[in-house]
Scaffold this active site. Sequence first.
Site, mmCIF file in Angstrom:
data_model
loop_
_atom_site.group_PDB
_atom_site.id
_atom_site.type_symbol
_atom_site.label_atom_id
_atom_site.label_comp_id
_atom_site.label_asym_id
_atom_site.label_seq_id
_atom_site.Cartn_x
_atom_site.Cartn_y
_atom_site.Cartn_z
ATOM 1 N N SER A 1 0.953 -1.137 -0.023
ATOM 2 C CA SER A 1 0.018 -0.031 -0.252
ATOM 3 C C SER A 1 0.884 1.520 -0.004
ATOM 4 O O SER A 1 1.867 1.448 0.746
ATOM 5 C CB SER A 1 -0.900 -0.122 1.042
ATOM 6 O OG SER A 1 -1.559 1.315 1.562
ATOM 7 N N SER B 1 -0.378 4.038 0.892
ATOM 8 C CA SER B 1 -0.919 4.963 1.892
ATOM 9 C C SER B 1 0.083 5.618 2.929
ATOM 10 O O SER B 1 -0.102 6.601 3.246
ATOM 11 C CB SER B 1 -2.197 4.385 2.560
ATOM 12 O OG SER B 1 -3.196 4.078 1.695
ATOM 13 N N LYS C 1 -13.321 -3.633 2.366
ATOM 14 C CA LYS C 1 -14.304 -2.409 2.069
ATOM 15 C C LYS C 1 -15.766 -2.632 2.372
ATOM 16 O O LYS C 1 -16.319 -1.995 3.031
ATOM 17 C CB LYS C 1 -14.068 -1.895 0.926
ATOM 18 C CG LYS C 1 -12.705 -1.299 0.417
ATOM 19 C CD LYS C 1 -12.548 -0.439 -0.829
ATOM 20 C CE LYS C 1 -11.563 0.073 -1.003
ATOM 21 N NZ LYS C 1 -11.197 0.980 -2.248
ATOM 22 N N ASP D 1 -12.918 7.546 -2.597
ATOM 23 C CA ASP D 1 -12.437 7.265 -3.893
ATOM 24 C C ASP D 1 -12.917 8.215 -5.041
ATOM 25 O O ASP D 1 -12.244 8.655 -5.912
ATOM 26 C CB ASP D 1 -12.467 5.650 -4.283
ATOM 27 C CG ASP D 1 -11.607 4.901 -3.492
ATOM 28 O OD1 ASP D 1 -10.488 5.421 -3.170
ATOM 29 O OD2 ASP D 1 -12.173 3.823 -3.255
ATOM 30 N N GLY E 1 -14.884 -0.865 -17.408
ATOM 31 C CA GLY E 1 -14.413 -1.803 -16.182
ATOM 32 C C GLY E 1 -15.745 -1.296 -15.423
ATOM 33 O O GLY E 1 -16.395 -0.534 -15.493
ATOM 34 N N ALA E 2 -16.035 -2.299 -14.491
ATOM 35 C CA ALA E 2 -17.366 -2.342 -13.659
ATOM 36 C C ALA E 2 -17.064 -2.805 -12.306
ATOM 37 O O ALA E 2 -17.860 -3.206 -11.427
ATOM 38 C CB ALA E 2 -18.250 -2.852 -14.206
ATOM 39 N N ALA F 1 -13.707 0.348 -8.120
ATOM 40 C CA ALA F 1 -13.166 1.622 -8.522
ATOM 41 C C ALA F 1 -14.309 2.213 -9.613
ATOM 42 O O ALA F 1 -14.507 3.296 -9.352
ATOM 43 C CB ALA F 1 -11.634 1.557 -9.404
ATOM 44 N N GLY G 1 -3.525 8.355 -13.230
ATOM 45 C CA GLY G 1 -4.212 8.046 -12.003
ATOM 46 C C GLY G 1 -3.625 8.131 -10.757
ATOM 47 O O GLY G 1 -4.180 7.939 -9.771
HETATM 48 P P1 ATR Z 1 -10.794 -2.636 -8.665
HETATM 49 O O1 ATR Z 1 -11.406 -2.719 -7.540
HETATM 50 O O2 ATR Z 1 -9.573 -1.890 -9.068
HETATM 51 O O3 ATR Z 1 -12.063 -1.694 -9.516
HETATM 52 P P2 ATR Z 1 -11.974 -5.090 -9.557
HETATM 53 O O4 ATR Z 1 -13.149 -4.951 -8.526
HETATM 54 O O5 ATR Z 1 -11.133 -6.388 -9.581
HETATM 55 O O6 ATR Z 1 -10.797 -3.915 -9.415
HETATM 56 O O7 ATR Z 1 -12.214 -4.719 -11.326
HETATM 57 C C1 ATR Z 1 -11.675 -4.709 -12.293
HETATM 58 C C2 ATR Z 1 -12.582 -4.435 -13.636
HETATM 59 O O8 ATR Z 1 -11.606 -4.719 -14.570
HETATM 60 C C3 ATR Z 1 -13.558 -5.203 -13.600
HETATM 61 O O9 ATR Z 1 -14.757 -4.897 -14.232
HETATM 62 C C4 ATR Z 1 -13.061 -6.412 -14.646
HETATM 63 O O10 ATR Z 1 -14.177 -7.231 -15.474
HETATM 64 P P3 ATR Z 1 -14.935 -8.064 -15.069
HETATM 65 O O11 ATR Z 1 -16.190 -7.786 -14.255
HETATM 66 O O12 ATR Z 1 -15.522 -8.942 -16.341
HETATM 67 O O13 ATR Z 1 -14.180 -9.195 -14.352
HETATM 68 C C5 ATR Z 1 -12.307 -5.440 -15.633
HETATM 69 N N1 ATR Z 1 -11.259 -6.447 -16.144
HETATM 70 C C6 ATR Z 1 -10.053 -7.060 -15.301
HETATM 71 N N2 ATR Z 1 -9.185 -7.653 -16.224
HETATM 72 C C7 ATR Z 1 -9.669 -7.390 -17.560
HETATM 73 C C8 ATR Z 1 -9.285 -7.636 -18.771
HETATM 74 N N3 ATR Z 1 -8.079 -8.433 -19.184
HETATM 75 N N4 ATR Z 1 -9.899 -7.037 -19.931
HETATM 76 C C9 ATR Z 1 -10.853 -6.307 -19.588
HETATM 77 N N5 ATR Z 1 -11.548 -6.194 -18.352
HETATM 78 C C10 ATR Z 1 -10.858 -6.715 -17.608
#
Ligand code: ATR
Length: 279
Positions: free
Chosen positions: A21, A23, A72, A109, A133-134, A137, A240
């Site tokens: 970390s 932090s 979290k 965040d 991504g979903a 974060a 970032g």
């Molecule tokens: P964080 O807490 O940093 O947001 P996370 O919760 O693991 O990390 O989320 C990672 C995101 O990146 C997810 O949306 C993941 O997609 P899935 O919901 O399908 O798992 C996405 N992700 C991770 N590796 C990926 C890859 N190689 N290509 C595309 N999306 C990816």
Amino acid sequence: MTEISGATRVVGVIGSPVRHSLSPALHNAAFAAGGLDWRMLAFDVAPGGAADAVAAIRALGITGLAVTMPHKADVAAAVDALDPAAVALRSVNTVVLGDDGSTFGASTDGAGFIDSLTEAGYDVAGRRVVVLGAGGAARSIVYSLGVAGVADVAVVNRTPASAEECAALSPVGRVGSFADVDGADLLVNTTPVGMGGSGELPLDAGLLRPDLAVCDIVYHPLETPLLAAARACDAHAIDGLGMLVHQAVHQQLLWTAHRPDPAAMRAAAEQELLRRAGG
Ligand code: ATR
């Protein structure tokens, strides 16, 4: 830096693993820059141990916690009260111990992300945004983009169910596709694609344009392949580290009621990343 004494106030960061970390480096640098007699220490708390850790800060009078993976959600369930973002996200990255022994959980965040855009001179109000991504974060970011008054948030993710859940966190959120980048003002990558020198891009670089702002929340490396591609086509590239710094600014404000210097935090983070890269 002040000497540690019986009067030194302590905050912690809990996670597992927690040794990587940033932090402690960020917070301790800002405590020192502000002349505050405070320190942050890292505590490796095993999965399932978050509620015990929250009880421990009450017992020990530890003023606050930063919370990282995998705690979290468990911390959100363990504290006495939550801020609106933490309620919506069911996730806490900051705990504050009140004078009466009660615990308050916040999620900083998303606010940190918006502040990082502001610092980069980018006003997000009224903009059309694509979020790649979903995960955790992305959820914070999509929630805060809604609060900040964007016009549209398209969430693009390889797993559609998570995209739907994430998009629902903003009143203007929806599930999108890469085609949405065409009409967007801002693109945000929250996936780990491009992390650690993989050289990969999270989307086709041909979709980038000079009038697009591009933020990659990956900061290892600081110049990700996506940011390099954005700069190569004269797009506004936002790294970032700003989100990491500004979520920490909010944390320290909650603990100390003193606004820390973001520049001191950023310098400490950059130095630590350089040290880890062997530079
Ligand atoms: P964080 O807490 O940093 O947001 P996370 O919760 O693991 O990390 O989320 C990672 C995101 O990146 C997810 O949306 C993941 O997609 P899935 O919901 O399908 O798992 C996405 N992700 C991770 N590796 C990926 C890859 N190689 N290509 C595309 N999306 C990816």
